[in-house]
Design a protein around this motif. Structure first.
Motif, short mmCIF file in Angstrom:
data_model
loop_
_atom_site.label_atom_id
_atom_site.label_comp_id
_atom_site.label_asym_id
_atom_site.label_seq_id
_atom_site.Cartn_x
_atom_site.Cartn_y
_atom_site.Cartn_z
N THR A 14 0.84 -1.28 -0.12
CA THR A 14 0.08 -0.13 -0.04
C THR A 14 0.80 1.25 0.10
OG1 THR A 14 -1.73 -0.98 1.32
CG2 THR A 14 -1.71 1.24 1.42
N VAL A 15 0.88 2.02 -1.07
CA VAL A 15 1.37 3.26 -1.03
C VAL A 15 0.44 4.47 -0.62
CG1 VAL A 15 2.72 5.04 -2.31
CG2 VAL A 15 2.93 2.71 -2.88
N ALA A 16 0.58 5.47 0.68
CA ALA A 16 -0.51 6.36 0.99
C ALA A 16 0.13 7.59 0.76
CB ALA A 16 -0.77 5.91 2.44
N GLU B 161 -7.48 8.82 2.46
CA GLU B 161 -8.37 8.38 1.18
C GLU B 161 -7.61 8.64 -0.17
OE1 GLU B 161 -12.59 9.73 1.02
OE2 GLU B 161 -12.41 9.85 3.04
N ARG B 162 -6.19 8.57 -0.08
CA ARG B 162 -5.13 8.66 -1.10
C ARG B 162 -4.34 7.46 -0.89
NH1 ARG B 162 -3.23 14.04 -0.16
NH2 ARG B 162 -1.79 13.64 -2.17
N GLU B 163 -4.97 6.30 -0.91
CA GLU B 163 -4.03 5.31 -0.74
C GLU B 163 -4.19 4.18 -2.07
OE1 GLU B 163 -5.15 3.00 2.65
OE2 GLU B 163 -4.38 4.78 4.27
N PHE C 252 1.02 6.25 -9.22
CA PHE C 252 0.36 5.25 -8.59
C PHE C 252 -1.30 4.98 -8.75
CE2 PHE C 252 4.16 5.73 -6.17
CZ PHE C 252 4.70 4.60 -5.99
N ARG C 253 -1.97 6.40 -9.10
CA ARG C 253 -3.20 6.33 -9.43
C ARG C 253 -3.43 5.51 -10.76
NH1 ARG C 253 -3.55 11.67 -9.87
NH2 ARG C 253 -4.12 11.97 -7.54
N GLN C 254 -2.59 5.83 -11.63
CA GLN C 254 -2.75 5.24 -12.99
C GLN C 254 -2.56 3.69 -12.88
OE1 GLN C 254 0.18 7.21 -15.49
NE2 GLN C 254 -1.07 9.33 -15.21
N VAL D 258 3.93 7.84 2.45
CA VAL D 258 4.66 8.95 1.97
C VAL D 258 4.44 10.26 2.61
CG1 VAL D 258 5.09 10.27 -0.19
CG2 VAL D 258 4.62 8.04 -0.47
N ALA D 259 3.05 10.51 3.29
CA ALA D 259 2.68 11.59 3.84
C ALA D 259 3.36 11.83 5.19
CB ALA D 259 1.08 11.64 4.14
N HIS D 260 3.74 10.62 5.84
CA HIS D 260 4.14 10.61 7.34
C HIS D 260 5.57 10.02 7.10
CE1 HIS D 260 0.04 10.55 8.40
NE2 HIS D 260 0.27 11.41 9.20
N PHE D 261 6.30 9.72 5.88
CA PHE D 261 7.63 9.60 5.68
C PHE D 261 8.01 8.17 6.66
CE2 PHE D 261 11.88 10.09 4.32
CZ PHE D 261 11.97 10.43 2.96
#
Length: 105
Positions: free
Chosen positions: A6-8, A12-14, A72-74, A99-102
């Motif tokens: 999972t890449v976040a 709601e952007r996972e 990632f969306r694509q 990614v948001a919280h690194f």
């Protein structure tokens, strides 16, 4: 055996990907790290460590960050290769690249 990545990028952007054994065929830890290192350089990522040493977790986080959410969306080949390289490099059944919280967990 399959691995779940999972890449976040935030709430709601996972983006979830499953890496099956055949998806990672031909990849070993060295080649996975080499792919991440190449992308790290190509994307002109900034090392997190001021001493310049780049750990595999830093490469994974920075490649995801600098590669951008759109890839990632694509869900194209680049995202699949990222997931496979991450899965092989870390060898865990479930991996969350936040990614948001690194942080990788």
């Amino acid at each position: 055996m399959s691995q779940h990545i999972t890449v976040a990028f935030g709430a709601e952007r996972e983006y979830e990907m499953t890496v099956h054994q055949e998806d990672a065929s031909g990849l070993d830890k060295d080649s996975a790290r080499a792919w991440l290192s190449h992308e790290f350089d190509t994307l002109e990522c900034t090392p997190s460590n001021p001493m310049g040493k780049i750990l595999v977790l830093d490469m994974i986080l920075n490649v995801a960050k600098y590669g951008g959410e759109d890839r990632f969306r694509q869900g194209g080949e680049w995202a699949k290769k990222f997931a496979a390289a991450t899965a092989v490099a870390l060898d865990r059944p479930v991996i969350r690249v936040d990614v948001a919280h690194f942080v990788v967990g």
